[in-house]
Scaffold this active site. Structure first.
Site, PDB file in Angstrom:
ATOM      1  CE  LYS A  63      54.653 -13.195 -36.889  1.00 46.28           C
ATOM      2  NZ  LYS A  63      55.004 -13.784 -35.582  1.00 46.28           N
ATOM      3  CB  SER A  85      55.362 -10.636 -33.355  1.00 45.93           C
ATOM      4  OG  SER A  85      55.615 -12.015 -33.617  1.00 45.93           O
ATOM      5  CB  SER A 137      54.884 -14.202 -31.419  1.00 46.45           C
ATOM      6  OG  SER A 137      55.705 -13.157 -30.978  1.00 46.45           O
TER       7      SER A 137
END
Lengths: 95, 484
Positions: free
Chosen positions: B75, B150, B174
Site C-alpha cells: 500500500k 482504504s 481497511s
C-alpha cells in the site's frame, strides 16, 4: 446538532487549514450529521468506566538513550521543499 | 492464472521457475489492467533487479527465503527506500522515502520482490478508495463498483491476479472490508503484532499492517514473515511469532464459534446474512460448536471510533507542515500561511474533514464530552470481547453490511460511508485479530466475506478456522475470462 460557520472557521484555524468558502460551507453542513452520530454516546453511562488510551499490553518500553547516526542525513534534508546550509528554510518569522 | 504465493516460493526455491519469469508475467498483467487503478506506481526496474538478485542467489547455491521470488505489492502508505511514497495524497507527491518500512524490510529479507505501491484512500481515510489523489480504484468483479477501502488497490490487485500477495493497513476495517468486496483473504493482525515503523500513521492506537492474499495459506505465510518485535516500534510486541502454517490444516473440531447477535441485526443485507449463516453452518458441520453471544456495546463503536481516529489523525497529520517534506504552497508569505496554505492545498476533502473533526473533539470545552467519553466507550467495547472470549474461541460475523457499492454512491454522504465500517470497527477498537475470508457471491455475482475475530495474538486460531472454511466451501475466485 449544528455547528456555526464561525465555529468551522475557528476549528480550521486551530488545525492550520486554509479552507475555501465552499469547503467551509460544506463542512458546516456535514458536521451536523457527523456530530449527531457522535451524540449516540451521550446515552451511554460511563461514570464508573475508566478510559482506554491504548489496547496494547505493553507499558513504558524503555531502551538506552544512545545516539545513533542516520546514514546520509542529507537524504532527509533533500526531502524538504526548501533548505539552505544544512537547515530547513522557512519564511521570515520575526519581522 | 497467477499462482499463489506459496506455490511461487516453492517453484523459485526448487528452480522450477525463475523469479524474473514470475515477475515479468505479473508485470505484464499489471500493465494490461491499468483500468482498475489498483497501482499508483509500478517499480519495474527495481523489481527486476530484486528478482535477478534472487535468481543469482539461487545460482550461487544459497538457500532462498520463505517468499523467494514472490511479487508483493504494498500500500502507498508504506515506505520503500528510494521510491516515491505518497499515501494517496497530493501533499506527498514527490516525497521519496529515505528508508524501508519494517514490513518491507522483512519481505525483502525473505527474498520477496516489491512490485509497486497500491492505490488507497488518502492517508487511509475512507472505505472505498475514492479518496485518492490518483483517482479511484475499481472492483475487478464489477468495474462500476468500489473495491472497498482504504486498502482497495491491494485488494483489487490480488483479486485480479496482478500479484499473488499484497500488504494493506487496517485502522477500522481497511484490510478486511476491501478483501470482502474483492473476494480475497484479508488479515488484520492483533494490535502490536506487526511493526509499523515506516507506515505513514493515521490513528496510532488502531493502525495495523496485514496481508491480502488469494488463499489462507498465503496470508499465514505472509504474517509469519512480517510479524514480530521491532526496536523501532515501541508498540510492537515481543511475543514470540508462531509458525502460522503449522496448524493450518488441523480443522475446527471442538472449536467454539460465537455468533454475535448485534451483528446480525437490522441494516444487514439479507444476502450477506444468508452467506454468513451458511458459512457458520459449514463450520458447524466440520465439528465446530456454534453458539450465540452478545457484544452489547457494539452500537457505540462507530461513534466512538469517529471521535478517536480523527483525534489521533489530527495530531499525526500535524507533521505535514510544508517544512520538512511534502508540498509547500508557493503562495505563502509568512510561516502561518505556509502551514495553512500547504495543508489546505495538499490535503483532500476527506482528510480535511477528519483533521477538522479531530481538532474539534480535542478543543477546549469539547474534550470531555467527546474524546474522554469515547475512550471510556472503548473500555466497554473491549470488555465485551474479553467476556465473549471467555466462552468462545472465535467470533463469526459479516465484514460489511452489503457487498461492494457503486462508485459515487456514498461519496457525498460521510455518515453513510462511516457506517459501512460498522462490523469491522469494534474489533479494531479492542485490538483483536480478525480476518475476512470469502464465503459466497450475491445473486448479482459480487463477493461476500465472512469476518472471523479472535482474541489478541490468537491469529493461529483465526487462520485455522478460515482454512477449514476455505477447504469446505471453495470460493470460485474471479472468473478466468475476467482476469488479466
Amino acid at each position: 446538532m449544528a455547528i456555526s460557520a464561525a465555529e468551522v472557521r475557528r476549528v480550521a484555524r486551530l488545525a492550520r487549514l486554509r479552507l475555501s468558502d465552499e469547503e467551509a460551507a460544506l463542512y458546516e453542513r456535514q458536521f451536523g450529521g457527523i456530530l449527531e452520530l457522535m451524540a449516540e454516546l451521550s446515552g451511554l453511562d460511563t461514570a464508573e468506566t475508566p478510559a482506554t488510551a491504548s489496547v496494547s499490553a505493553l507499558s513504558n518500553v524503555m531502551r538506552e538513550d544512545a545516539a545513533r547516526p542516520f546514514p546520509e542525513p542529507e537524504r532527509l534534508l533533500a526531502l524538504a521543499p526548501q533548505s539552505e546550509g544544512g537547515c530547513y528554510k522557512v519564511p521570515r518569522v520575526i519581522a | 492464472m497467477t499462482p499463489c504465493a506459496a506455490a511461487v516460493a516453492r517453484d523459485v526455491r526448487s528452480g522450477r521457475a525463475s523469479a524474473e519469469s514470475v515477475l515479468r508475467a505479473v508485470l505484464r498483467k499489471a500493465r494490461a489492467r491499468k483500468d482498475l487503478g489498483a497501482f499508483v506506481r509500478l517499480l519495474e526496474d527495481q523489481a527486476l533487479a530484486q528478482a535477478r538478485a534472487v535468481d543469482a542467489k539461487r545460482g550461487r547455491g544459497e538457500t532462498l527465503g520463505r517468499l523467494a521470488g514472490v511479487p508483493v505489492a504494498v500500500k502507498d502508505n508504506m515506505l520503500v527506500r528510494g521510491v516515491e511514497t505518497t499515501a494517496g495524497s497530493r501533499l506527498l507527491q514527490g516525497h521519496v522515502a529515505s528508508y524501508d518500512a519494517a514490513a518491507v524490510e522483512r519481505l525483502l529479507a525473505e527474498d520477496a520482490v516489491i512490485i509497486g505501491h497500491t492505490n488507497m484512500d488518502e492517508f487511509a481515510m475512507g472505505s472505498s478508495t475514492e479518496n485518492s489523489a490518483f483517482g479511484p480504484a475499481r472492483n475487478p468483479w464489477a468495474p462500476a463498483r468500489v473495491p472497498g477501502g482504504s486498502s482497495g488497490g491491494s485488494a483489487a490487485a490480488v483479486a485480479a491476479g496482478l500479484c499473488p500477495l499484497a500488504l494493506g493497513s487496517d485502522t477500522g476495517g481497511s484490510i478486511r472490508q476491501p478483501a470482502a468486496f474483492c473476494g480475497v483473504v484479508g488479515l488484520k493482525p492483533s494490535y502490536g503484532r506487526v511493526s509499523r515503523r515506516g507506515l505513514i500513521a493515521f490513528a496510532s492506537s488502531l493502525d495495523q499492517i496485514g496481508p491480502l492474499a488469494r488463499t489462507v495459506e498465503d496470508a499465514a505465510l505472509a504474517l509469519s514473515v512480517i510479524a514480530g518485535a521491532d526496536p523501532g516500534d515501541s508498540t510492537c510486541s515481543a511475543m514470540p511469532v508462531p509458525d502460522y502454517l503449522q496448524d493450518l490444516g488441523t480443522g475446527v473440531k471442538g472449536l467454539r464459534v460465537g455468533l454475535p447477535r448485534e451483528y446480525l441485526a437490522a441494516g444487514l443485507d439479507p444476502e450477506v446474512e444468508a452467506a454468513v449463516r451458511a458459512a457458520v453452518e459449514a463450520l458447524r458441520v466440520l465439528g465446530a460448536e456454534v453458539r450465540e453471544v452478545s457484544l452489547p456495546h457494539t452500537r457505540y463503536a462507530v461513534s466512538s471510533y469517529y471521535i478517536l481516529a480523527p483525534a489521533e489523525a489530527s495530531s499525526n497529520l500535524a507533521r505535514f507542515d510544508g517544512v520538512r517534506y511534502g508540498r509547500r504552497s508557493p503562495a505563502a508569505r509568512s510561516l502561518a500561511e505556509l502551514y495553512e496554505l500547504s495543508r489546505g492545498e495538499g490535503f483532500g476533502p476527506e482528510v480535511k474533514r477528519r483533521v477538522m473533526l479531530g481538532t474539534y473533539v480535542l478543543s477546549a470545552g469539547y474534550y470531555d464530552a467527546y474524546y474522554a467519553k469515547a475512550q471510556r466507550a472503548r473500555t466497554l467495547i473491549k470488555a465485551d470481547f474479553a467476556a465473549a472470549f471467555q466462552g468462545v474461541d472465535v467470533l463469526a460475523a459479516p465484514v460489511a453490511p452489503t457487498a461492494a457499492f457503486a462508485l459515487g454512491e456514498k461519496s457525498a454522504d460521510p455518515v453513510a460511508m462511516y457506517l459501512s465500517d460498522v462490523y469491522t470497527i469494534p474489533s479494531s477498537m479492542a485490538g483483536n485479530a480478525s480476518l475476512s475470508v470469502p464465503c459466497g457471491l450475491t445473486k448479482g455475482g459480487l463477493p461476500i466475506g465472512l469476518q472471523l475475530i479472535a482474541d489478541s495474538f490468537c491469529e493461529g486460531t483465526l487462520l485455522r478456522a478460515a482454512a477449514a472454511l476455505e477447504a469446505a466451501v471453495p470460493f470460485p475466485g474471479l472468473p478466468e475470462a475476467d482476469r488479466a
